[in-house]
Design a protein around this motif. Structure first.
Motif, PDB file in Angstrom:
ATOM      1  N   LEU A  81       0.838  -1.202   0.000  1.00 53.64           N
ATOM      2  CA  LEU A  81       0.000   0.000   0.000  1.00 53.64           C
ATOM      3  C   LEU A  81       0.878   1.258   0.000  1.00 53.64           C
ATOM      4  N   SER A  96       2.278   9.784   3.575  1.00 55.26           N
ATOM      5  CA  SER A  96       1.803   8.429   3.318  1.00 55.26           C
ATOM      6  C   SER A  96       2.224   7.489   4.442  1.00 55.26           C
ATOM      7  N   LEU A  98       2.881   8.203   7.574  1.00 61.07           N
ATOM      8  CA  LEU A  98       2.070   8.448   8.768  1.00 61.07           C
ATOM      9  C   LEU A  98       0.675   7.873   8.598  1.00 61.07           C
ATOM     10  N   GLY A  99       0.136   8.013   7.362  1.00 61.40           N
ATOM     11  CA  GLY A  99      -1.181   7.451   7.081  1.00 61.40           C
ATOM     12  C   GLY A  99      -1.181   5.946   7.271  1.00 61.40           C
ATOM     13  N   ILE A 100      -0.117   5.283   6.787  1.00 61.20           N
ATOM     14  CA  ILE A 100      -0.027   3.836   6.952  1.00 61.20           C
ATOM     15  C   ILE A 100       0.039   3.482   8.438  1.00 61.20           C
ATOM     16  N   MET A 102      -1.200   5.184  10.982  1.00 60.08           N
ATOM     17  CA  MET A 102      -2.525   5.347  11.595  1.00 60.08           C
ATOM     18  C   MET A 102      -3.470   4.237  11.158  1.00 60.08           C
ATOM     19  N   PHE A 103      -3.442   3.946   9.863  1.00 59.43           N
ATOM     20  CA  PHE A 103      -4.353   2.945   9.315  1.00 59.43           C
ATOM     21  C   PHE A 103      -4.045   1.566   9.889  1.00 59.43           C
ATOM     22  N   SER A 106      -4.937   1.392  13.659  1.00 66.67           N
ATOM     23  CA  SER A 106      -6.355   1.353  14.003  1.00 66.67           C
ATOM     24  C   SER A 106      -7.006   0.072  13.485  1.00 66.67           C
ATOM     25  N   VAL A 107      -6.571  -0.406  12.310  1.00 61.73           N
ATOM     26  CA  VAL A 107      -7.141  -1.639  11.773  1.00 61.73           C
ATOM     27  C   VAL A 107      -6.793  -2.815  12.694  1.00 61.73           C
ATOM     28  N   TYR A 109      -6.077  -2.684  16.015  1.00 57.13           N
ATOM     29  CA  TYR A 109      -6.820  -2.570  17.268  1.00 57.13           C
ATOM     30  C   TYR A 109      -8.288  -2.932  17.043  1.00 57.13           C
ATOM     31  N   PHE A 110      -8.820  -2.437  15.914  1.00 58.55           N
ATOM     32  CA  PHE A 110     -10.233  -2.702  15.621  1.00 58.55           C
ATOM     33  C   PHE A 110     -10.469  -4.200  15.453  1.00 58.55           C
ATOM     34  N   ARG A 113     -10.182  -5.980  18.852  1.00 57.16           N
ATOM     35  CA  ARG A 113     -11.346  -5.732  19.693  1.00 57.16           C
ATOM     36  C   ARG A 113     -12.601  -6.442  19.155  1.00 57.16           C
ATOM     37  N   THR A 114     -12.709  -6.501  17.817  1.00 60.05           N
ATOM     38  CA  THR A 114     -13.881  -7.132  17.228  1.00 60.05           C
ATOM     39  C   THR A 114     -13.841  -8.639  17.437  1.00 60.05           C
ATOM     40  N   PHE A 225      -2.811  -3.265  23.957  1.00 62.99           N
ATOM     41  CA  PHE A 225      -2.823  -1.968  23.290  1.00 62.99           C
ATOM     42  C   PHE A 225      -1.622  -1.135  23.726  1.00 62.99           C
TER      43      PHE A 225
END
Lengths: 313, 363
Positions: A81, A96, A98-100, A102-103, A106-107, A109-110, A113-114, A225
């Motif tokens: 990516l 880019s 930094l975006g990776i 964050m993405f 969060s993906v 952790y999400f 958690r899911t 986390f």
């Protein structure tokens, strides 16, 4: 003196190598990306992805080495990516990356958690155990320090050899180094700048993810986390310190591990006088100092941060 | 074949529309994780919208959340304009808050009209000074400011924890590591009773206007933009590049420091080490969504705040993990990054020609 006792104990060196292991993976990964001319600030997030995917794969029954493989593949995916955003599209490598981060964070952790919505204490897996190599582990001092580590530490050391072999002894390595220095010359040779750069970013990101996987599958046996806690950023600083050389990257990571292990032990001695936060700050300050010390003479890959478009320049 | 052709002129409407499209795309993509987590997608969007805009209370929450994001978004965008990559807004926010607490929790007693400018000044000086170090390391020694500002965030957070557990700990804090509360003179008043929205929002909006005028109308603004366009050309044109970087660093750090001041003086009333859930990093997303424009920052901050507030209430209502908000914000950044390509380039689908000669002729 106690300080000498610390430095002479095998236990201390074992800890130093253990702390260095994820950094070895991370620095090598960042180094491979940057040698090909692309800064990968996605490293912090890719560490999280590696830690989470490796752990979850094992938890779902993939086996330890299956977990290692899945962590590497997940890392390579986020590398792809980042590669697409920065190489053919030529977008800002800083943003880019930094975006990776964050993405990917969060993906992860999400997803965690899911998959595990209502668990208060994280489930544990059967992690890699320290090896018990017949003769070597029993050697005095060196045995417990070096040969009672887990397989992943040896994998990290093997990767140092592999990366330096590929970079300096193979045509592929020559091409990767060239693409970070002078992409138009590589294009003139009939090689694809895109393929080389994206390939290098994917391989480098896979290595980074292994650094994360080490944390959940070897150092600890659970995912929690905030466990990466800036290790990725330290790797970015260490690459500069290592002046983009795998051997020096190993050295830098080990020095760092030794320092960290030392301060943990020191903390037990003088913790009452000096607040623990002072010790925790030292790795970051040390990284900044290392960065400053070498910044001036640093031999950056000359095309680092510069997007390459076919037919330009 | 796909080809990128540079655009010669970009209509401002088009440049404005793309981040909005990017934001909507990110929300649409969020359907995948929401569905994966077992949520009803359309109901989820309804909850997000209602949670963000559905009541006076929701709007107040939204604007209270947007306030620090306007400050950090401005901080990041001003620096990025000069291609000074300030990733340290998080740390600058915390030192700003620390300075505000040091001045405003009883050390000095003065009426509010002196106190509030004073704590703002303290926060700006603290934030600006913190950004000065990486700026000088960059201009003097060539140390990459991305890494130095990032690493300083960790140092600052640890320093704040140390102060809150040590010299600045509130003896009445029931053992919690928190500072003494701000005196009433050093508190930014709430705008409406029983709601969290406070006058920090007005200060944020004024800051945005000041930055807008500075960037558009002043010599500084011109120098900052020229430095960001091309450092060597700017140098050649006689622009003092080094002092421009230092100015930009100070302004950027000061703005992030104000974010901290506004949070402690307007919202929390005292400092804890978890006062910011990453406002500094989210500021990068805000700045990028805004296309680095001060007006855009206000709009983008409200959008991101709506995502956070709305997604939080959705996750509570539907039992979807609250990390969904972070996920949407991260996807917004990636979408806006890709869409920025459409602003700079036209995308043409070119049919590959049969004969090599014709292809050559066209190229």
């Amino acid at each position: 003196m106690e300080y000498i006792d610390i430095l002479l104990s095998a236990n201390f060196w074992a800890a130093a190598i253990r702390i260095a292991t994820p950094l070895i993976f991370g620095v090598l990964g960042a180094l491979v990306c940057e040698r090909a001319g692309v800064l990968n600030l996605g490293i912090e997030g890719i560490f999280v992805v590696g830690a989470m995917c490796g752990w979850m794969a094992v938890w779902l029954g993939a086996g330890l080495w299956g977990g290692v493989l899945i962590a590497a593949l997940a890392g390579a995916f986020f590398g792809l990516l980042h590669g697409i955003l920065t190489v053919p599209l030529g977008l800002s490598q800083h943003v880019s990356g930094l975006g990776i981060t964050m993405f990917a964070t969060s993906v992860s952790y999400f997803t965690y958690r899911t998959a595990l919505p209502k668990v208060s204490s994280p489930p544990r897996i059967e992690a890699f155990q320290p090896l018990d190599i017949p003769v070597l582990s029993d050697l005095p001092f060196i045995g417990p320090a070096l040969f009672q580590q887990t397989s992943m530490t040896f994998l990290a050391l093997a990767m140092v050899l592999l990366v330096s072999y590929v970079l300096y002894r193979t045509p592929l390595g020559l091409a990767i180094r060239a693409v970070g220095d002078n992409p138009s010359a590589v294009e003139a040779q009939g090689l694809s700048v895109f393929a080389l750069r994206i390939g290098a970013i994917m391989a480098g990101s896979a290595l980074m993810a292994l650094g994360g996987a080490f944390l959940t599958m070897s150092a600890f046996d659970a995912f929690f986390f905030g466990m990466i806690n800036g290790r990725g950023w330290i790797c970015i600083a260490l690459v500069v310190f290592a002046s983009w050389r795998p051997g020096k990257a190993l050295l830098g990571a080990l020095l760092f591990g030794a320092f960290d292990a030392f301060q943990i032990r020191l903390q037990n001695e003088v913790g009452a006088v000096i607040p623990s936060q002072v010790f925790l700050m030292i790795p970051y300050l040390l990284s900044i100092v290392a960065l400053v010390l070498v910044a001036r003479k640093a031999d950056y890959p000359r095309a680092l941060l510069q997007p390459y478009f076919r037919g330009q320049r | 074949m796909i080809r990128f052709e540079p655009r010669s002129n970009v209509s401002s409407l088009f440049a404005l529309a793309l981040p909005i499209v990017a934001g909507i795309t990110a929300l649409a993509l969020a359907a995948i994780p929401i569905a994966a987590a077992g949520g009803e997608v359309f109901a989820a969007y309804g909850h997000i919208f209602k949670g963000a805009f559905g009541s006076k209370f929701a709007l107040s929450e939204l604007l209270a959340r947007a306030t620090p994001l306007i400050f950090t978004g401005l901080a990041v965008s001003v620096a990025f304009r000069a291609k000074l990559w300030n990733i340290g807004a998080e740390g600058q926010l915390y030192v700003g808050a620390l300075a505000a607490v040091a001045v405003g929790s009883g050390a000095i007693s003065a009426p509010a009209y002196i106190m509030i400018p004073l704590i703002m000044l303290a926060g700006m000086i603290a934030g600006g000074t913190l950004m000065l170090a990486p700026t000088l390391l960059k201009t003097r020694l060539g140390a990459d400011e991305v890494v130095t500002t990032l690493l300083l965030n960790f140092v600052v957070l640890l320093f704040v924890q140390m102060m809150l557990e040590g010299p600045m700990k509130d003896p009445m804090g029931m053992g919690w590591p928190q500072s003494e509360p701000m005196t009433s003179a050093a508190t930014l008043p709430k705008m409406f009773p029983r709601m969290r929205i406070h006058w920090g929002l007005v200060i944020a909006l004024v800051s945005a206007i000041v930055i807008y005028i500075m960037m558009k109308r002043s010599v500084w603004g011109f120098e900052i933009r020229a430095t960001g366009e091309n450092v060597s050309a700017a140098k050649h044109a006689g622009i003092p590049v080094t002092s421009t970087f230092i100015k930009v660093g100070l302004i950027s750090g000061a703005l992030a420091g104000l974010a901290g001041v506004s949070e402690v003086a307007g919202l929390k009333g005292y400092l804890t080490s978890d006062i910011s859930p990453g406002f500094g990093y989210t500021g990068v997303v805000v700045a990028m969504l805004a296309g680095l424009s001060p007006v855009g920052v206000v709009i983008a901050a409200v959008f991101i705040a709506a995502v956070f507030v709305g997604a939080d209430s959705m996750s509570r209502a539907m039992g979807v993990s609250s990390y969904i908000a972070d996920l949407v914000v991260a996807m917004s950044l990636i979408c806006v990054l890709i869409s920025s390509l459409f602003v700079r380039f036209k995308i043409r689908f070119v049919q590959p020609k049969k004969t090599p000669l014709a292809a050559k002729g066209e190229a």
